[in-house]
Design a protein around this motif. Structure first.
Motif, short mmCIF file in Angstrom:
data_model
loop_
_atom_site.label_atom_id
_atom_site.label_comp_id
_atom_site.label_asym_id
_atom_site.label_seq_id
_atom_site.Cartn_x
_atom_site.Cartn_y
_atom_site.Cartn_z
N VAL A 40 0.80 -1.19 0.01
CA VAL A 40 0.06 0.06 0.09
C VAL A 40 0.99 1.25 -0.06
O VAL A 40 1.93 1.22 0.23
CB VAL A 40 -0.85 -0.03 1.29
N LEU A 41 0.18 2.38 -0.34
CA LEU A 41 1.01 3.49 -0.13
C LEU A 41 0.22 4.77 0.68
O LEU A 41 -0.97 4.66 0.79
CB LEU A 41 0.92 4.16 -1.70
N PRO A 42 1.00 5.56 1.46
CA PRO A 42 0.35 6.31 2.17
C PRO A 42 -0.90 7.34 1.44
O PRO A 42 -0.90 7.62 0.14
CB PRO A 42 1.54 7.73 2.41
N GLY A 43 -1.79 7.57 2.19
CA GLY A 43 -3.09 8.03 1.49
C GLY A 43 -4.30 7.12 1.06
O GLY A 43 -5.40 7.35 0.56
N ASP A 44 -3.61 5.67 0.79
CA ASP A 44 -4.71 4.68 0.22
C ASP A 44 -5.44 4.71 1.12
O ASP A 44 -5.70 4.59 2.37
CB ASP A 44 -3.83 3.52 -0.03
N ARG A 45 -7.02 4.42 0.86
CA ARG A 45 -7.97 4.00 1.37
C ARG A 45 -8.25 2.46 1.50
O ARG A 45 -8.36 1.90 0.27
CB ARG A 45 -9.58 4.76 1.30
N ILE A 46 -8.26 1.81 2.54
CA ILE A 46 -8.29 0.25 2.39
C ILE A 46 -9.25 -0.21 3.58
O ILE A 46 -9.76 0.49 4.28
CB ILE A 46 -6.76 -0.29 2.95
N LYS A 47 -9.71 -1.56 3.01
CA LYS A 47 -10.56 -2.25 4.00
C LYS A 47 -9.54 -3.34 4.72
O LYS A 47 -8.57 -3.74 4.02
CB LYS A 47 -11.58 -3.06 3.24
N VAL A 48 -9.58 -3.51 6.07
CA VAL A 48 -8.55 -4.44 6.78
C VAL A 48 -9.53 -5.31 8.00
O VAL A 48 -10.54 -4.93 8.13
CB VAL A 48 -7.52 -3.56 7.43
N ASN A 49 -8.85 -6.09 8.04
CA ASN A 49 -9.20 -7.06 9.29
C ASN A 49 -8.15 -6.75 10.47
O ASN A 49 -7.16 -6.80 10.37
CB ASN A 49 -9.02 -8.62 8.86
N VAL A 50 -8.98 -6.14 11.61
CA VAL A 50 -8.28 -5.81 12.86
C VAL A 50 -8.01 -7.15 13.66
O VAL A 50 -8.94 -7.54 14.13
CB VAL A 50 -8.67 -4.56 13.39
N VAL A 51 -6.78 -7.24 14.07
CA VAL A 51 -6.53 -8.21 15.08
C VAL A 51 -5.50 -7.79 16.09
O VAL A 51 -5.04 -6.59 15.91
CB VAL A 51 -5.98 -9.55 14.11
N LYS A 52 -5.13 -8.64 17.02
CA LYS A 52 -4.17 -8.15 18.22
C LYS A 52 -2.88 -9.14 17.75
O LYS A 52 -2.97 -10.25 17.72
CB LYS A 52 -4.76 -8.62 19.42
N ASN A 53 -1.78 -8.17 17.83
CA ASN A 53 -0.41 -9.09 17.52
C ASN A 53 0.04 -9.75 18.86
O ASN A 53 -0.80 -9.46 20.04
CB ASN A 53 0.75 -8.27 16.83
N ASP A 54 1.38 -10.30 18.86
CA ASP A 54 1.80 -10.99 20.04
C ASP A 54 2.27 -9.61 21.28
O ASP A 54 2.30 -10.19 22.23
CB ASP A 54 3.03 -11.73 19.93
N LYS A 55 2.33 -8.44 20.79
CA LYS A 55 2.59 -7.34 21.65
C LYS A 55 1.15 -6.82 22.16
O LYS A 55 1.13 -5.64 22.86
CB LYS A 55 3.27 -6.33 21.11
N ASN A 56 -0.03 -7.51 21.90
CA ASN A 56 -1.42 -7.06 22.13
C ASN A 56 -1.48 -5.83 21.89
O ASN A 56 -2.26 -4.84 22.34
CB ASN A 56 -1.48 -6.87 23.78
N GLN A 57 -0.92 -5.46 20.21
CA GLN A 57 -1.39 -4.05 19.78
C GLN A 57 -2.10 -4.60 18.68
O GLN A 57 -2.21 -5.54 17.98
CB GLN A 57 0.09 -3.45 19.47
#
Length: 660
Positions: free
Chosen positions: A56-73
């Motif tokens: 992706v590039l800065p400014g792109d509008r995207i659809k994502v799936n939000v998850v939690k990584n191993d740092k709980n972020q």
């Protein structure tokens, strides 16, 4: 082969998997590393690891799936590219071995490969206007092509070229528009128009102005004055939908950058065919306004005709004449009489507006003087005189009458101001209760008469006048609108600009509406999409001017570290306060070190440090201590106060961004 039961189970499992996912949409933001972020519409921010950021590039509008990584972020998994953020961009040309790249100047922008046929013979570090050739979403590989070479970093006026390209201000005219321009320039037939050449109209502008779109004449009337405003009339010759009109719509306005102007209409039309040049017959929209001796407008009339300006006068010369210092400004006694009466009228109109509408203190303006390389050499404070005020009052009268006229006919584009921002109205009322008590009725402060009464109350009160500055910063910006709503900041019911049709597309549109009304036709309405596009283009022009000024000032102050001067406080935050130097208009930020104890009042925008009190509009002495050219920030300090350090520049970024 699956039976119906198995198919149903699989379908249910798919639904459960989809339901378990946290889908969201947002915009990609770059960082100083290979990673990035996506700012989600719901207010959250999710991390994009380097592998995903590669797609992706800065400014792109995207659809994502939000998850939690191993740092709980929160971390984003890419689902779909919704919109490409930027097709064209300004960047630096990079060469590594046999490979050529372009890097946009935005934070986190990466190098994009440029295929050999798309390079346009650019050199290392050239500034270029580039266009995305292939988006990396599918395979992580992106490429770009060069649209235009803007110049090398050492070229004269290079930053003008960069800003012009970055904000899309280039003036390109199609063949059809140029052909229409040539046809108009061959000659405009005004023979059958009513002739007002006997009236002693004159233009009053800066001495360097060439696109003169208004002239005035004033005489005494039965109960006051008769003001005539003659305005250039391109509307009859540049019809809606024609090539020149379409291009003017794309440009929206003439843009006046320091040291360079970008005309809305072709210069041959703006500076010659339609400009109200002296001793030349020109088509005009005339507004005749009868004004009572107390300054109130009695009546007005719009009509089209032809005029001949008797002189191109400057603000400086007319101001001196009105002060009795330039009696030889002209040999024309009718012009002298008109100027004298116009000055009397302006004084009465100003007093009337102060009593019945709203008038705020005049703001200082500045002219940047550039050298032959396009760099800032000096700054001149623009001194306002009676000539400026005379023209200002005449134009205000014409635009107020236009607003009323167009509102009556349910058409036109208005300049509106709706008072305090909806999200700040609670704070406004809280401040009012603290100062005026619970019994004060603040329900009408965002309605025309209630707003006028409230501002007058503050202006006329020694005790409460200090509230004006913080409350003004809680107000909305004015904007163009097809709804005939009031302009609360001016205290008028309707306001529609018509006095600059050569320079502003909105004024040209209002001329078209007046033409249709006077011809007995149904005026056309501006579509909502066009209105939104105009708002965006006008904002781009303002941002371009602001950014170029910041660049020029930053370069200048880099060689003047230690400069001291008096400045006025323009914004106050928890971290410090922004200051504008009175002599030059240069702006910077005074950072308060964290170790300094302070009391910050967010509603009133004040800071108390020991016995020292800092508030909006206070005049203080400051010293320039640092400049960040990349971020276009100027750091200031108090010569006798707490020390600041250039390492603290970043802390004020968010504050100054909000100020802009």
């Amino acid at each position: 082969m699956l039976d119906q039961n198995s198919i149903a189970q699989l379908s249910q499992l798919k639904k459960e998997i989809l339901a378990s996912k946290d889908y969201a949409e947002g915009v990609v933001v770059g960082a100083n590393g290979r990673f990035g972020f996506v700012k989600l519409d719901d207010g959250r921010t999710a991390f994009l690891n380097p592998e995903r950021m590669q797609r992706v590039l800065p400014g792109d509008r995207i659809k994502v799936n939000v998850v939690k990584n191993d740092k709980n972020q929160l971390e984003a998994e890419l689902e779909k590219l919704l919109n490409i953020g930027t097709q064209q961009f300004v960047g630096r040309y990079k060469i590594k071995g046999n490979n050529h790249f372009v890097q946009a100047e935005e934070q986190g922008a990466r190098w994009l490969f440029i295929p050999p046929p798309l390079r346009k013979k650019c050199q290392e570090n050239d500034w270029v206007l580039a266009e995305l050739n292939k988006h990396p979403f599918d395979d992580g590989k992106a490429s770009a092509k060069i649209v235009a070479r803007l110049g090398s970093p050492t070229d004269d006026f290079i930053h003008h070229n960069i800003v012009t390209a970055q904000f899309g201000l280039h003036r390109f005219w199609s063949r059809d528009a140029l052909a229409q321009t040539e046809e108009i320039a061959k000659g405009i037939n005004i023979e059958k128009r009513e002739d007002f050449s006997s009236l002693p109209f004159v233009t009053i502008d800066a001495s360097t102005t060439s696109d003169m779109d208004d002239a005035i004449y004033v005489k005494t009337g039965e109960n006051g004055w008769q003001l005539w405003v003659a305005i250039a009339d391109p509307g009859h010759f540049v019809a809606p939908g024609t090539p020149v009109a379409k291009t003017a719509r794309n440009f929206a306005q003439s843009v006046y950058l320091p040291g360079r102007s970008l005309s809305m209409l072709p210069e041959k039309l703006a500076n010659e065919s339609f400009s109200l040049l002296p001793n030349a017959g020109r088509p005009a929209l005339l507004v005749r306004i009868n004004i009572n001796s107390d300054g109130s407008i009695a009546d007005y009339q719009f009509q089209f005709g032809k005029i001949t300006s008797r002189g191109k006068l400057s603000y400086l010369d007319v101001g001196a004449f009105l002060q009795g210092e330039n009696p030889s400004i002209t040999d024309d006694d009718e012009v002298k009489k008109s100027l004298t009466e116009a000055n009397k009228l302006a004084q009465v109109r100003l007093k009337y507006r102060q009593q019945h509408h709203l008038v705020y203190e005049e703001q200082l303006d500045y002219d940047f003087i550039l050298n032959t390389k396009g760099q800032l050499e000096s700054v001149q404070k623009r001194e306002r005189n009676d000539a400026h005020r005379l023209i200002e009052e005449a134009m205000l009268c014409a635009n107020i009458c236009a607003g009323e006229f167009l509102a009556q006919h349910k058409t036109g584009v208005f300049t509106t101001h709706l008072g305090f921002r909806p999200e700040r109205i609670g704070e406004v009322r809280a401040v009012i209760r603290e100062d005026f008590g619970e019994e004060f009725n603040s329900e009408q402060i965002n309605e025309l008469q209630g707003h006028i009464d409230f501002i007058h109350l503050l202006q006329n009160s020694d005790e409460h006048r200090s509230l004006l500055a913080p409350l003004k910063r809680m107000m909305q910006n004015s904007e163009i609108n097809t709804a005939a709503e009031p302009h609360l900041s001016m205290g008028v019911k309707h306001y529609a600009t018509i006095t600059s049709p050569i320079r502003r597309y909105v004024d040209l549109c209002n001329h078209w509406s007046i033409i249709q009304i006077l011809d007995g036709k149904q005026p056309q309405q501006m579509p909502a999409k066009v209105l939104d596009e105009l708002r965006e283009t006008l904002q781009q022009g303002r941002q371009a001017c602001r950014q170029l000024e910041q660049i020029l000032v930053g370069q200048y102050l880099s060689n003047h570290i230690g400069l001291e001067g008096q400045g006025v406080i323009r914004i106050v935050t928890q971290q410090g306060f922004g200051v504008k130097l009175l002599e030059t208009g240069f702006e910077g930020f005074v950072q308060i070190p964290k170790k300094v104890e302070k009391v910050f009042d967010a509603k009133r925008m004040t800071i108390q440090i020991g016995e020292r009190h800092f508030a909006l509009d206070d005049v203080i002495t400051v010293r320039v201590t640092g400049v960040d050219l990349e971020k276009r920030r100027v750091q200031m300090s108090l010569p006798d106060g707490f020390p600041t350090d250039t390492s603290e520049l970043d802390a004020s970024d968010e504050v100054l961004a909000e100020q802009e």
